[in-house]
Design a protein around this motif. Structure first.
Motif, PDB file in Angstrom:
ATOM      1  N   ILE A 267       0.836  -1.203   0.000  1.00 31.62           N
ATOM      2  CA  ILE A 267       0.000   0.000   0.000  1.00 31.62           C
ATOM      3  C   ILE A 267       0.872   1.256   0.000  1.00 31.62           C
ATOM      4  N   ALA A 268       1.929   1.245   0.825  1.00 30.78           N
ATOM      5  CA  ALA A 268       2.813   2.414   0.887  1.00 30.78           C
ATOM      6  C   ALA A 268       3.510   2.634  -0.451  1.00 30.78           C
ATOM      7  N   SER A 269       3.895   1.559  -1.115  1.00 31.38           N
ATOM      8  CA  SER A 269       4.545   1.692  -2.415  1.00 31.38           C
ATOM      9  C   SER A 269       3.572   2.238  -3.456  1.00 31.38           C
ATOM     10  N   TRP A 270       2.363   1.700  -3.496  1.00 28.24           N
ATOM     11  CA  TRP A 270       1.350   2.155  -4.451  1.00 28.24           C
ATOM     12  C   TRP A 270       1.036   3.638  -4.215  1.00 28.24           C
ATOM     13  N   THR A 271       0.886   4.019  -2.955  1.00 26.44           N
ATOM     14  CA  THR A 271       0.546   5.401  -2.620  1.00 26.44           C
ATOM     15  C   THR A 271       1.677   6.354  -2.983  1.00 26.44           C
ATOM     16  N   SER A 272       2.930   5.893  -2.857  1.00 26.44           N
ATOM     17  CA  SER A 272       4.071   6.774  -3.115  1.00 26.44           C
ATOM     18  C   SER A 272       4.135   7.251  -4.556  1.00 26.44           C
ATOM     19  N   LYS A 273       3.432   6.555  -5.458  1.00 27.71           N
ATOM     20  CA  LYS A 273       3.479   6.927  -6.872  1.00 27.71           C
ATOM     21  C   LYS A 273       2.361   7.883  -7.275  1.00 27.71           C
ATOM     22  N   SER A 274       1.469   8.210  -6.323  1.00 26.31           N
ATOM     23  CA  SER A 274       0.365   9.155  -6.582  1.00 26.31           C
ATOM     24  C   SER A 274      -0.414   8.759  -7.839  1.00 26.31           C
ATOM     25  N   LEU A 275      -0.794   7.494  -7.903  1.00 20.60           N
ATOM     26  CA  LEU A 275      -1.510   6.981  -9.067  1.00 20.60           C
ATOM     27  C   LEU A 275      -2.997   7.290  -8.971  1.00 20.60           C
ATOM     28  N   PRO A 276      -3.699   7.323 -10.113  1.00 18.85           N
ATOM     29  CA  PRO A 276      -5.170   7.451 -10.070  1.00 18.85           C
ATOM     30  C   PRO A 276      -5.773   6.262  -9.323  1.00 18.85           C
ATOM     31  N   ASP A 277      -6.932   6.480  -8.724  1.00 16.75           N
ATOM     32  CA  ASP A 277      -7.550   5.442  -7.902  1.00 16.75           C
ATOM     33  C   ASP A 277      -7.823   4.151  -8.671  1.00 16.75           C
ATOM     34  N   TYR A 278      -8.013   4.270  -9.977  1.00 10.12           N
ATOM     35  CA  TYR A 278      -8.369   3.086 -10.759  1.00 10.12           C
ATOM     36  C   TYR A 278      -7.150   2.315 -11.271  1.00 10.12           C
ATOM     37  N   GLN A 279      -5.960   2.860 -11.126  1.00 14.00           N
ATOM     38  CA  GLN A 279      -4.782   2.214 -11.722  1.00 14.00           C
ATOM     39  C   GLN A 279      -4.178   1.181 -10.781  1.00 14.00           C
ATOM     40  N   ARG A 280      -4.142  -0.047 -11.256  1.00 15.53           N
ATOM     41  CA  ARG A 280      -3.606  -1.143 -10.452  1.00 15.53           C
ATOM     42  C   ARG A 280      -2.118  -1.336 -10.712  1.00 15.53           C
ATOM     43  N   GLU A 281      -1.452  -1.841  -9.684  1.00 16.82           N
ATOM     44  CA  GLU A 281      -0.053  -2.241  -9.813  1.00 16.82           C
ATOM     45  C   GLU A 281       0.070  -3.680  -9.300  1.00 16.82           C
ATOM     46  N   LYS A 282       0.912  -4.467  -9.972  1.00 19.02           N
ATOM     47  CA  LYS A 282       1.121  -5.857  -9.564  1.00 19.02           C
ATOM     48  C   LYS A 282       2.439  -5.946  -8.814  1.00 19.02           C
ATOM     49  N   TYR A 283       2.361  -6.306  -7.535  1.00 20.12           N
ATOM     50  CA  TYR A 283       3.551  -6.401  -6.702  1.00 20.12           C
ATOM     51  C   TYR A 283       3.833  -7.855  -6.336  1.00 20.12           C
ATOM     52  N   ALA A 284       5.108  -8.190  -6.274  1.00 20.09           N
ATOM     53  CA  ALA A 284       5.543  -9.523  -5.865  1.00 20.09           C
ATOM     54  C   ALA A 284       5.977  -9.496  -4.404  1.00 20.09           C
ATOM     55  N   VAL A 285       5.549 -10.507  -3.665  1.00 19.60           N
ATOM     56  CA  VAL A 285       5.910 -10.659  -2.251  1.00 19.60           C
ATOM     57  C   VAL A 285       6.560 -12.021  -2.067  1.00 19.60           C
ATOM     58  N   VAL A 286       7.722 -12.045  -1.449  1.00 20.73           N
ATOM     59  CA  VAL A 286       8.395 -13.300  -1.112  1.00 20.73           C
ATOM     60  C   VAL A 286       8.235 -13.532   0.392  1.00 20.73           C
ATOM     61  N   THR A 287       7.687 -14.694   0.748  1.00 18.39           N
ATOM     62  CA  THR A 287       7.560 -15.078   2.155  1.00 18.39           C
ATOM     63  C   THR A 287       8.509 -16.229   2.419  1.00 18.39           C
ATOM     64  N   LEU A 288       9.394 -16.043   3.382  1.00  9.72           N
ATOM     65  CA  LEU A 288      10.407 -17.058   3.704  1.00  9.72           C
ATOM     66  C   LEU A 288       9.920 -17.935   4.849  1.00  9.72           C
ATOM     67  N   VAL A 289      10.009 -19.253   4.645  1.00 11.91           N
ATOM     68  CA  VAL A 289       9.466 -20.233   5.575  1.00 11.91           C
ATOM     69  C   VAL A 289      10.603 -21.061   6.157  1.00 11.91           C
ATOM     70  N   ASP A 290      10.676 -21.137   7.472  1.00 20.23           N
ATOM     71  CA  ASP A 290      11.644 -22.026   8.120  1.00 20.23           C
ATOM     72  C   ASP A 290      11.096 -23.447   8.046  1.00 20.23           C
ATOM     73  N   CYS A 291      11.776 -24.309   7.297  1.00 25.63           N
ATOM     74  CA  CYS A 291      11.264 -25.656   7.011  1.00 25.63           C
ATOM     75  C   CYS A 291      11.754 -26.724   7.991  1.00 25.63           C
ATOM     76  N   ARG A 292      12.488 -26.374   9.016  1.00 23.43           N
ATOM     77  CA  ARG A 292      13.082 -27.376   9.898  1.00 23.43           C
ATOM     78  C   ARG A 292      12.060 -28.357  10.445  1.00 23.43           C
ATOM     79  N   SER A 293      10.901 -27.863  10.850  1.00 22.37           N
ATOM     80  CA  SER A 293       9.873 -28.734  11.435  1.00 22.37           C
ATOM     81  C   SER A 293       9.132 -29.553  10.386  1.00 22.37           C
ATOM     82  N   LEU A 294       9.375 -29.270   9.099  1.00 27.30           N
ATOM     83  CA  LEU A 294       8.665 -29.941   8.014  1.00 27.30           C
ATOM     84  C   LEU A 294       9.526 -30.989   7.312  1.00 27.30           C
ATOM     85  N   LEU A 295      10.766 -31.142   7.753  1.00 23.74           N
ATOM     86  CA  LEU A 295      11.706 -32.024   7.072  1.00 23.74           C
ATOM     87  C   LEU A 295      11.695 -33.426   7.681  1.00 23.74           C
TER      88      LEU A 295
END
Length: 460
Positions: A267-295
């Motif tokens: 949201i902060a990134s989208w707002t920083s560009k002062s875009l029109p309300d209708y203009q969408r942006e596609k953002y990528a999010v990486v979530t890092l998972v500790d797999c120790r308990s799943l191995l």
């Protein structure tokens, strides 16, 4: 007199797995240098800390390993000598001051962390230690001890364990009772049977899909895409009440803190560009998972090595509020986990990361940005203030460099004595300090105001 062959203790060796190999490619270009920093008001006892580090290396053999590169077949190995090798490098007041002068106007502790994250220890891998340590004299009553580790040998969970055990040992406590007998296997060798399976055609389609989608990702605006880069830190801090409200808001919705942090960043990134309300942006999010308990077998939480996996999701953003986007973000993450994408897509993402390193021109402005933001599935909790006072600990931080391949902002979140404290790492000058401070301040406002609005709605 030379030792006889029978008297020479053997050095163990193990080839690196696919994920570890990716980090060996990433660290020389600037991503994956893990630093653990302690800011002290009492002069550190170097022999005591040196002894504590040796105990850590004895308990966790991977921490005394050396990275060996064989150019004949382009392979890496962990070579583990039988005895601890780390030596603390001391910097007196003048030498510390010289380093600080080269780090612009940052506060001294952060400046030293910045310096450590740009040390090119592993640029030429020829039996390079995975662990380095330094002690700095900032002033007559301020000192810093900083560990620098190769991420292939120490992910965030391992770094947290190292920091906690070091503090116990430095404070006169006992070491780790559950010591590791030898260097553990790579994560790929411990994934439960069938969890990593993916048909060849499906793997090809997923790699193609990730590649094509990356061309559609929106990025935080770049300030200087040409100058050499280094990692810098901005901190996002909340008080006890703000943190309590934020965690309660997440709990009431059945989501985790990582989703709220990612949503605030988008949201902060989208707002920083002062875009029109209708203009969408596609953002990528990486979530890092500790797999120790799943191995298989399950690993203890303090097991040294890199055992995290990444989930990459994309989200269209167009003026949503915090909780709408956080719910959507967490639902996408949960669905990916249910489909075992943290295992099935591991080699795909490692492959694409290496290709981006080899061909930076494939990324926007050769920025090597692969996502807007990265977050960890779970925060670190620390409630050991009394022990910190005993050794004069004023502040501490654990994070890793991200100025090579990676996100525009990597968040390392800790809840210390009930207060949220995030180290937000960004590549400079690709992004400026003013830009990132503004973004992080806006993220905090979004989080606080989102919780305040919810509390007002609950009140009769």
């Amino acid at each position: 007199m030379a030792q006889s062959p029978a008297a020479v203790e053997p050095t163990e060796a193990r080839p690196l797995g696919g994920t570890e190999y990716s980090w060996c490619k990433a660290v020389p270009v600037g991503t994956g240098i893990t630093v653990l920093g302690l800011l002290l008001s009492k002069q550190p006892q170097i022999p005591l800390i040196q002894n504590a580090l040796h105990k850590l290396q004895n308990s966790h053999p991977l921490l005394r390993a050396k990275l060996h590169y064989d150019p004949s077949n382009n392979t890496f190995h962990f070579r583990t000598p039988p005895r601890p090798t780390v030596q603390i490098h001391p910097f007196d007041l003048p030498s510390t001051a010289q380093i600080l002068q080269a780090q612009s106007n940052d506060e001294p502790f952060l400046a030293l962390l910045h310096h450590e994250m740009t040390c090119h220890t592993w640029r030429h891998l020829s039996d390079a230690d995975v662990l380095h340590a330094a002690a700095y004299t900032i002033s007559f009553d301020r000192f810093a001890v900083i560990l620098r580790l190769h991420t292939a040998a120490c992910d965030r969970a391992a770094a947290v364990a190292v920091l906690r055990e070091l503090l116990r040992l430095a404070g006169g406590g006992a070491g780790d009772e559950a010591a590791e007998e030898k260097v553990g296997a790579a994560i790929e060798d411990l994934i439960p049977e069938g969890k990593m399976n993916k048909p060849f055609w499906a793997r090809g389609m997923d790699v193609l899909g990730y590649s094509l989608n990356a061309l559609r990702f929106s990025n935080l605006s770049f300030v200087d895409a040409d100058s050499p880069r280094s990692s810098r830190i901005v901190r996002l801090k909340m008080n006890v009440d703000e943190t309590k409200n934020l965690l309660a808001g997440c709990k009431s919705r059945g989501i985790k803190l990582c989703a709220a942090l990612a949503a605030a960043g988008m949201i902060a990134s989208w707002t920083s560009k002062s875009l029109p309300d209708y203009q969408r942006e596609k953002y990528a999010v990486v979530t890092l998972v500790d797999c120790r308990s799943l191995l298989d077998p399950v690993l203890p939480s303090n097991h040294a090595g890199f055992y995290h996996s990444a989930i990459l999701n994309t989200h269209d953003v167009c003026g949503e509020n915090l909780w709408e986007l956080a719910n959507r973000s967490y639902t996408a993450f949960e669905n990916a986990m249910k489909c075992n994408k943290h295992f099935t897509d591991m080699s795909d993402l490692n492959y694409l990361m290496c290709k981006a390193i080899e061909n930076p021109g494939l990324t926007p402005s050769s920025s090597l940005r692969t996502a807007l933001i990265s977050v960890f599935e779970d925060p670190v909790f620390d409630d050991s203030a009394e022990m910190h006072e005993e050794i004069g600990l004023e502040d501490y931080m654990g994070c890793a460099s991200a100025h090579g391949v990676g996100p525009s902002i990597a968040i390392f979140d800790t809840i210390r004595n009930g207060k949220l404290d995030c180290a937000c790492i960004y590549p400079s000058p690709l992004h400026s300090r003013e830009q990132m401070e503004g973004l992080v301040d806006h993220m905090k406002r979004i989080l606080v105001e989102g919780c305040n609005i919810e509390n007002q709605q609950i009140e009769p």
